[in-house]
Design a protein around this motif. Structure first.
Motif, short mmCIF file in Angstrom:
data_model
loop_
_atom_site.label_atom_id
_atom_site.label_comp_id
_atom_site.label_asym_id
_atom_site.label_seq_id
_atom_site.Cartn_x
_atom_site.Cartn_y
_atom_site.Cartn_z
N THR A 192 0.83 -1.20 0.00
CA THR A 192 0.00 0.00 0.00
C THR A 192 0.87 1.26 0.00
OG1 THR A 192 -0.15 -0.01 2.42
CG2 THR A 192 -1.90 -1.14 1.20
N SER A 193 0.21 2.40 -0.20
CA SER A 193 0.87 3.70 -0.31
C SER A 193 1.97 3.62 -1.38
CB SER A 193 1.46 4.13 1.04
OG SER A 193 0.44 4.25 2.01
N CYS A 194 1.58 3.13 -2.54
CA CYS A 194 2.51 2.96 -3.64
C CYS A 194 2.51 4.21 -4.52
CB CYS A 194 2.15 1.74 -4.48
SG CYS A 194 2.23 0.19 -3.55
N ALA A 195 3.68 4.64 -4.93
CA ALA A 195 3.83 5.84 -5.75
C ALA A 195 3.37 5.56 -7.18
CB ALA A 195 5.28 6.29 -5.75
N CYS A 254 -10.22 -5.62 6.69
CA CYS A 254 -8.89 -5.04 6.53
C CYS A 254 -8.43 -5.16 5.09
CB CYS A 254 -7.90 -5.76 7.45
SG CYS A 254 -6.17 -5.27 7.19
N MET A 255 -8.12 -4.01 4.47
CA MET A 255 -7.59 -3.97 3.11
C MET A 255 -6.14 -3.49 3.11
SD MET A 255 -10.06 -4.85 0.86
CE MET A 255 -10.11 -3.87 -0.64
N SER A 256 -5.50 -3.51 4.25
CA SER A 256 -4.07 -3.20 4.41
C SER A 256 -3.72 -1.73 4.35
CB SER A 256 -3.23 -3.95 3.35
OG SER A 256 -3.37 -5.34 3.48
N PHE A 257 -4.69 -0.85 4.16
CA PHE A 257 -4.39 0.56 4.05
C PHE A 257 -4.21 1.18 5.43
CE2 PHE A 257 -6.39 -0.47 0.02
CZ PHE A 257 -5.48 0.08 -0.87
N PRO A 258 -3.37 2.22 5.55
CA PRO A 258 -3.14 2.85 6.85
C PRO A 258 -4.43 3.41 7.46
CG PRO A 258 -1.47 3.53 5.26
CD PRO A 258 -2.52 2.78 4.49
N ASN A 259 -4.39 3.55 8.78
CA ASN A 259 -5.48 4.17 9.54
C ASN A 259 -6.77 3.36 9.51
OD1 ASN A 259 -3.81 6.48 10.08
ND2 ASN A 259 -4.27 7.19 8.00
N ASP A 260 -6.67 2.05 9.34
CA ASP A 260 -7.84 1.18 9.39
C ASP A 260 -7.76 0.38 10.68
OD1 ASP A 260 -9.79 -0.76 9.13
OD2 ASP A 260 -9.42 -1.11 7.00
N ILE A 266 -4.76 -7.70 13.15
CA ILE A 266 -4.37 -8.69 12.15
C ILE A 266 -2.90 -8.53 11.78
CG2 ILE A 266 -4.74 -9.40 9.75
CD1 ILE A 266 -7.71 -8.72 10.13
N PHE A 267 -2.47 -7.29 11.58
CA PHE A 267 -1.07 -7.04 11.25
C PHE A 267 -0.15 -7.46 12.40
CE2 PHE A 267 -0.20 -4.46 7.32
CZ PHE A 267 -1.39 -4.81 6.69
#
Length: 290
Positions: A192-195, A254-260, A266-267
Motif C-alpha cells: 500500500t501507499s505505492c507511488a 482489513c484492506m491493508s491501508f493505513p489508519n484502518d 491482524i497485522f
C-alpha cells in the motif's frame, strides 16, 4: 583423489563408492524432492468451504468462508548450522511459477463462489540433499513481479481476482467470510501507499511505503515429517469480525491501508508494522509448524 562430497551434503557411503574415483565434479548436484503440506484451519477445525465455524474473534462470532487464497515465495530450508538453502520450486504451470506458489484452500462449495474449484495445499520443489531443521518463506508476490502485467506473467499470477491494479499489484492474501454481524468480512493483504509509475512509464510504481510481505521462520521444522498450518482462528483472535471498526465509508474488514482500525490486530499477528505499531515477529500467530 578429489572428494566428491560437497559441503553439507550427506551421502550414503555406498553411493560415494559407486561414483568411483577420478570424477572431477557432480553434475547435476544431488538433490532431494521437497513436498511440504500446508493445512488450512479455523482454530482446531480443518478449513472447508461450506462449513460454519463458531467462537471466532473477540465476539465469538460464527464464520462462514467465502475465500482463502495466499501467495508465498522465497522458500528456504535451514541447515543445522543455520545456513539458509533456497528451494527450487517446481514449475507446474498452474500453482507454481517464477518462484511463487499460490496456496488455494477454497473450492466452489458453500459461499466460496470466487476463484476456481481447483485447490492447492502444498509447496513442491527440490533442494540439495541434506538434513534440515527449519523452514523460511514470505507471504506475497516478490517486488520484481508484483507490479508486472498479470495477463503475461503466467499462472498462478494471471487471476485478476487476486490483483488490485498496476500501482498496488497483487493481493497477497484473499481471505473472506460471512459473520453474524457482517455479510462479508475481508482480509486482503498487499502493498500500500505505492507511488505512481516512474517518469515515462504508464504502468507499475516508483515504490511502496508499505511492502507488507511478512516472513515466517519455522524452527525445528523437519521437511520430511512436518507440515505448515495456516490458522484463521489465530489470525482473527484479536479482531471484532461483527463490526466495521473504521466506519461506514471504509472497507468492511482489513484492506491493508493505513489508519484502518480493523487491520491493527491482524497485522500484529502477521508480525508486520502498522500505523505506528512496531513490527513484532514474536507476535506472529497465523502460521505455525506441526
Amino acid at each position: 583423489m578429489r572428494s566428491l562430497l560437497r559441503p553439507r551434503l550427506l551421502l550414503p557411503l555406498a553411493l560415494v563408492g559407486a561414483l568411483g574415483c577420478g570424477k572431477k565434479d557432480i553434475d547435476p548436484p544431488f538433490t532431494m524432492a521437497v513436498d511440504i503440506p500446508v493445512a488450512a484451519r479455523v482454530g482446531n477445525e480443518a478449513f472447508a468451504c461450506g462449513k460454519t465455524y463458531t467462537n471466532v474473534g473477540t465476539t465469538g462470532t460464527t464464520y462462514e468462508p467465502m475465500d482463502f487464497r495466499v501467495y508465498v515465495h522465497d522458500v528456504r530450508l535451514v541447515t543445522r548450522d543455520g545456513e539458509e538453502v533456497p528451494v527450487t520450486l517446481t514449475e507446474d504451470g498452474t500453482w507454481q511459477h517464477s518462484g511463487v506458489v499460490l496456496l488455494d484452500f477454497a473450492n466452489k462449495d458453500g459461499l466460496c463462489t470466487q476463484g476456481t474449484a481447483g485447490m492447492n495445499a502444498s509447496i513442491k520443489g527440490a533442494a540439495p540433499e541434506g538434513t534440515y531443521t527449519g523452514l523460511r518463506f514470505k507471504l506475497g508476490v516478490p517486488e520484481e513481479l508484483n507490479h508486472g502485467d498479470p495477463t503475461t506473467l503466467g499462472e498462478p499470477l494471471g487471476d485478476m481476482g487476486l490483483h488490485w491494479n498496476w500501482q498496488s499489484g497483487f493481493l497477497f492474501t484473499r481471505i473472506e467470510g460471512r459473520t453474524q454481524g457482517l455479510p462479508q468480512h475481508v482480509m486482503h493483504l498487499g502493498s500500500t501507499s505505492c507511488a505512481p509509475p516512474p517518469a515515462g512509464q504508464t504502468q507499475g510504481t516508483a515504490g511502496c511505503e508499505n511492502n507488507n510481505r511478512p516472513e515466517f521462520r519455522l524452527d525445528g521444522f523437519d521437511v520430511t515429517k512436518n507440515k505448515v498450518v495456516m490458522d484463521l482462528g489465530a489470525l482473527f483472535a484479536g479482531s471484532n469480525l461483527d463490526q466495521n471498526l473504521s466506519g461506514p465509508n471504509t472497507a468492511v474488514g482489513c484492506m491493508s491501508f493505513p489508519n484502518d482500525a480493523d487491520c491493527a490486530p491482524i497485522f500484529e499477528r502477521l508480525g508486520l508494522p502498522y500505523d505506528g505499531q512496531a513490527a513484532n515477529p514474536a507476535a506472529q500467530a497465523f502460521i505455525r509448524a506441526e
